[in-house]
Design an enzyme around this catalytic site. Structure first.
Site, PDB file in Angstrom:
ATOM      1  N   HIS A  98       0.817  -1.223   0.000  1.00 34.26           N
ATOM      2  CA  HIS A  98       0.000   0.000   0.000  1.00 34.26           C
ATOM      3  C   HIS A  98       0.848   1.269   0.000  1.00 34.26           C
ATOM      4  CE1 HIS A  98       0.318   0.131   4.510  1.00 34.26           C
ATOM      5  NE2 HIS A  98       0.213   1.418   4.299  1.00 34.26           N
ATOM      6  N   ASP A 142       0.040  -7.609   1.899  1.00 35.24           N
ATOM      7  CA  ASP A 142       0.482  -6.219   1.773  1.00 35.24           C
ATOM      8  C   ASP A 142       2.016  -6.164   1.848  1.00 35.24           C
ATOM      9  OD1 ASP A 142       0.592  -3.481   1.739  1.00 35.24           O
ATOM     10  OD2 ASP A 142      -0.304  -3.183   3.726  1.00 35.24           O
ATOM     11  N   GLN A 231       0.774   5.698  11.666  1.00 31.53           N
ATOM     12  CA  GLN A 231       0.863   6.226  10.305  1.00 31.53           C
ATOM     13  C   GLN A 231       2.291   6.712  10.005  1.00 31.53           C
ATOM     14  OE1 GLN A 231      -2.136   6.040  11.776  1.00 31.53           O
ATOM     15  NE2 GLN A 231      -2.619   4.775  10.004  1.00 31.53           N
ATOM     16  N   GLY A 232       2.809   6.295   8.874  1.00 30.40           N
ATOM     17  CA  GLY A 232       4.181   6.645   8.503  1.00 30.40           C
ATOM     18  C   GLY A 232       5.161   5.512   8.799  1.00 30.40           C
ATOM     19  N   ASP A 233       4.750   4.575   9.647  1.00 31.99           N
ATOM     20  CA  ASP A 233       5.599   3.410   9.934  1.00 31.99           C
ATOM     21  C   ASP A 233       5.360   2.289   8.934  1.00 31.99           C
ATOM     22  OD1 ASP A 233       6.890   4.413  12.248  1.00 31.99           O
ATOM     23  OD2 ASP A 233       5.089   4.015  13.427  1.00 31.99           O
ATOM     24  N   SER A 234       4.308   2.404   8.151  1.00 35.09           N
ATOM     25  CA  SER A 234       3.966   1.352   7.192  1.00 35.09           C
ATOM     26  C   SER A 234       5.152   0.936   6.348  1.00 35.09           C
ATOM     27  CB  SER A 234       2.889   1.851   6.233  1.00 35.09           C
ATOM     28  OG  SER A 234       1.644   1.734   6.824  1.00 35.09           O
TER      29      SER A 234
HETATM   30  N1  ARG Z   1      -1.236   2.250   7.442  1.00 33.33           N
HETATM   31  C1  ARG Z   1      -0.274   2.929   8.235  1.00 33.33           C
HETATM   32  C2  ARG Z   1       0.756   3.612   7.342  1.00 33.33           C
HETATM   33  O1  ARG Z   1       0.502   3.767   6.164  1.00 33.33           O
HETATM   34  C3  ARG Z   1       0.313   2.067   9.277  1.00 33.33           C
HETATM   35  C4  ARG Z   1      -0.675   1.848  10.321  1.00 33.33           C
HETATM   36  C5  ARG Z   1      -0.193   0.976  11.392  1.00 33.33           C
HETATM   37  N2  ARG Z   1      -1.148   1.111  12.416  1.00 33.33           N
HETATM   38  C6  ARG Z   1      -1.065   0.528  13.590  1.00 33.33           C
HETATM   39  N3  ARG Z   1      -1.976   0.778  14.449  1.00 33.33           N
HETATM   40  N4  ARG Z   1      -0.064  -0.277  13.856  1.00 33.33           N
HETATM   41  O2  ARG Z   1       1.741   4.152   7.809  1.00 33.33           O
END
Ligand code: ARG
Length: 296
Positions: A98, A142, A231-234
């Protein structure tokens, strides 16, 4: 709400226009994206959750296999950062699908082995030659692979578990997740220095109870109230060390979660020890290319 933010709708759009531009989808919407700054503040059913959340800053040189994905452009690396990744072999960085399903190789770059995003002397900056998204990517599966234009030597790549084993994901055991993602669930705050937090592995049963589309064949959950990726760790790695073995084993790729660090809502990771994940990749035409790159 599950937040599986792409550079367009989440992490990046909140952060600045350049990331949204580079995401490729919104070339005409630069001004607009600035206005979405508050779009994805994580909450737990309307309640803001406590403040990588619950982690600590890491000294220079920590986790050298760690990669940052940056949108190319003139801005500061901190503003161009949109996801994490990990060095799998000298030619390949692994990340979340993603993170890169909306970008072209030319629009992004990656830096491996840098701790402070703004420290341009740290790490190995590389262009991307090809992006391979897992052929089954559809929310789950993913994971994606970036072929670097030039190998990164001198950094030990991360190790993967033997496919089909789950010895490394026993519920309750501890793993680490690292990244430059949001550290504050109330006001999106993005650190320049790498952070990491130790999180407990959560059982498939508990995870399935929280996430209806949880797929235990290709997912693993980790986290506890106050400790999670965000968010940002993905795309970044969930990893651990093993007694009597050298090196670090990556067990997951940051994928999604309901808010961040909320009670009863651990982070969901693509499970890198999944036999199904690798078998289906190797069988596909695009996967064969990745396999070649990993084995050379
Ligand atoms: N989708 C998020 C990203 O794009 C990562 C989310 C991880 N969330 C969590 N609760 N661990 O950075």
């Amino acid at each position: 709400m599950q937040q599986r933010n792409t550079p367009v709708e989440g992490t990046a759009a909140r952060r600045n226009a350049s990331v949204a531009v580079a995401a490729g989808t919104v070339l005409g919407l630069v001004a607009l994206s600035g206005g979405t700054a508050h779009a994805a503040t994580p909450t737990d059913h309307g309640r803001p959750v406590a403040q990588i959340i619950g982690g600590t800053e890491k000294p220079d040189g920590s986790y050298p296999f760690m990669a940052a994905l940056l949108i190319k452009g003139k801005g500061k690396p901190l503003d161009r950062h949109f996801c994490g990744g990990s060095l799998l072999s000298p030619d390949v960085v692994m990340t979340a699908a993603h993170c890169v399903d909306d970008v072209k190789p030319k629009q992004i770059e990656t830096v491996v082995g840098r701790t402070v995003l703004s420290s341009k002397k740290q790490g190995h900056l590389r262009n991307i030659r090809t992006i391979t998204i897992h052929p089954r990517y559809n929310g789950d599966y993913d994971v994606a692979f970036l072929e670097l234009d030039k190998p990164v030597y001198g950094i030990a790549p991360v190790n993967l578990p033997t496919p089909g084993t789950d010895a490394l994901i026993r519920p309750g055991s501890k793993a680490t997740v690292a990244g430059w993602g949001n550290t504050d669930t109330e006001v999106p705050t993005h650190p320049d220095r790498l952070r990491a937090v130790n999180v407990p592995i959560v059982s498939h049963i508990e995870c399935k109870a929280t996430y209806s589309n949880y797929n235990k064949k290709v997912h693993v959950c980790a986290g506890v109230e106050g400790k999670d990726s965000c968010q940002g760790d993905s795309g970044g790695p969930l990893f651990r060390t093993l007694k009597g073995r050298k090196g670090v084993y990556q067990i997951g790729v940051v994928s999604y979660g309901d808010g961040c660090a909320a009670q009863g809502a651990p982070g969901v990771y693509t499970y890198t020890g999944s036999a199904q994940l690798w078998d289906t990749l190797w069988k596909s035409a695009e996967g064969k290319r990745v396999k070649r790159l990993l084995n050379r």
